[in-house]
Scaffold this active site. Structure first.
Site, short mmCIF file in Angstrom:
data_model
loop_
_atom_site.label_atom_id
_atom_site.label_comp_id
_atom_site.label_asym_id
_atom_site.label_seq_id
_atom_site.Cartn_x
_atom_site.Cartn_y
_atom_site.Cartn_z
N GLU A 125 -9.04 -34.13 60.69
CA GLU A 125 -9.93 -33.77 59.44
C GLU A 125 -9.43 -32.38 59.20
O GLU A 125 -9.37 -31.36 60.03
CB GLU A 125 -11.28 -33.83 59.68
CG GLU A 125 -11.57 -35.48 59.75
CD GLU A 125 -12.09 -35.76 61.27
OE1 GLU A 125 -12.32 -35.00 61.96
OE2 GLU A 125 -12.16 -36.97 61.55
N TYR A 137 0.37 -29.63 57.14
CA TYR A 137 0.27 -31.25 57.82
C TYR A 137 1.33 -32.18 57.08
O TYR A 137 1.96 -32.81 57.78
CB TYR A 137 -1.15 -31.46 57.71
CG TYR A 137 -2.04 -30.84 58.34
CD1 TYR A 137 -1.79 -30.33 59.58
CD2 TYR A 137 -3.40 -30.44 58.02
CE1 TYR A 137 -2.62 -29.41 60.43
CE2 TYR A 137 -4.35 -29.67 58.73
CZ TYR A 137 -4.00 -29.13 60.04
OH TYR A 137 -4.95 -28.40 60.81
#
Length: 169
Positions: A125, A137
């Site tokens: 998260e 990411y």
């Protein structure tokens, strides 16, 4: 302790090493890197079975002695065939040099077999306002899997809670 040393000709020598206990350096980086840092108590829960805490160290030498300085870390929790990246941080003075990618690549490597094939799904998260982390990411193959409304505490008093972007690789 597992260690891996990395060096390229024009960059500092680096070492990844498993951390077995909480240190003041980890807490300092945590407090500098996050708007809502983990407490020491929270960190201590991560030094348990099914957790992997890895530090990234910069190595320097004066010819006689080698010194190491912690510049970043990851905390990963494993449940069956899934990993969750619980925490990743790089000291603000060392950002922008690819050290976050080195740490993330280590997590991906841990989830992979000896041939580099990913064996475990990796979840994480991230604050939806953290565009830099989201970009990292995505660049390493993570994709958005959902959102958690109001997941993160406010960055400062008077602000609203922030949504989390759930990502998976």
């Amino acid at each position: 302790m597992n260690t891996e040393t990395m060096n390229t000709s024009n960059s500092p020598k680096l070492m990844l090493a498993n951390l077995v206990q909480l240190t003041p350096d980890v807490m300092q980086i945590e407090k500098l890197a996050h708007a809502a840092p983990w407490s020491a108590q929270m960190f201590n829960l991560s030094f348990a079975p099914n957790y992997r805490v890895v530090g990234l160290y910069q190595l320097t030498s004066d010819g006689e002695h080698t010194n190491s300085r912690l510049i970043g870390f990851t905390v990963v929790h494993q449940v069956l065939d899934e990993l969750t990246l619980m925490n990743i941080a790089v000291h603000p003075n060392f950002r922008g040099h690819g050290y976050g990618k080195i740490l993330l690549d280590d997590v991906i490597s841990h989830a992979s077999d000896n041939n580099g094939e990913q064996q475990w799904r990796i979840y994480l998260e991230v604050r939806e306002s953290n565009a830099e982390a989201i970009g990292l990411y995505k660049a390493t193959g993570f994709s958005e899997a959902g959102r958690r409304k109001g997941y993160y505490p406010p960055k400062s008093a008077g602000e609203a809670r922030e949504n989390a972007v759930i990502m998976v690789k």
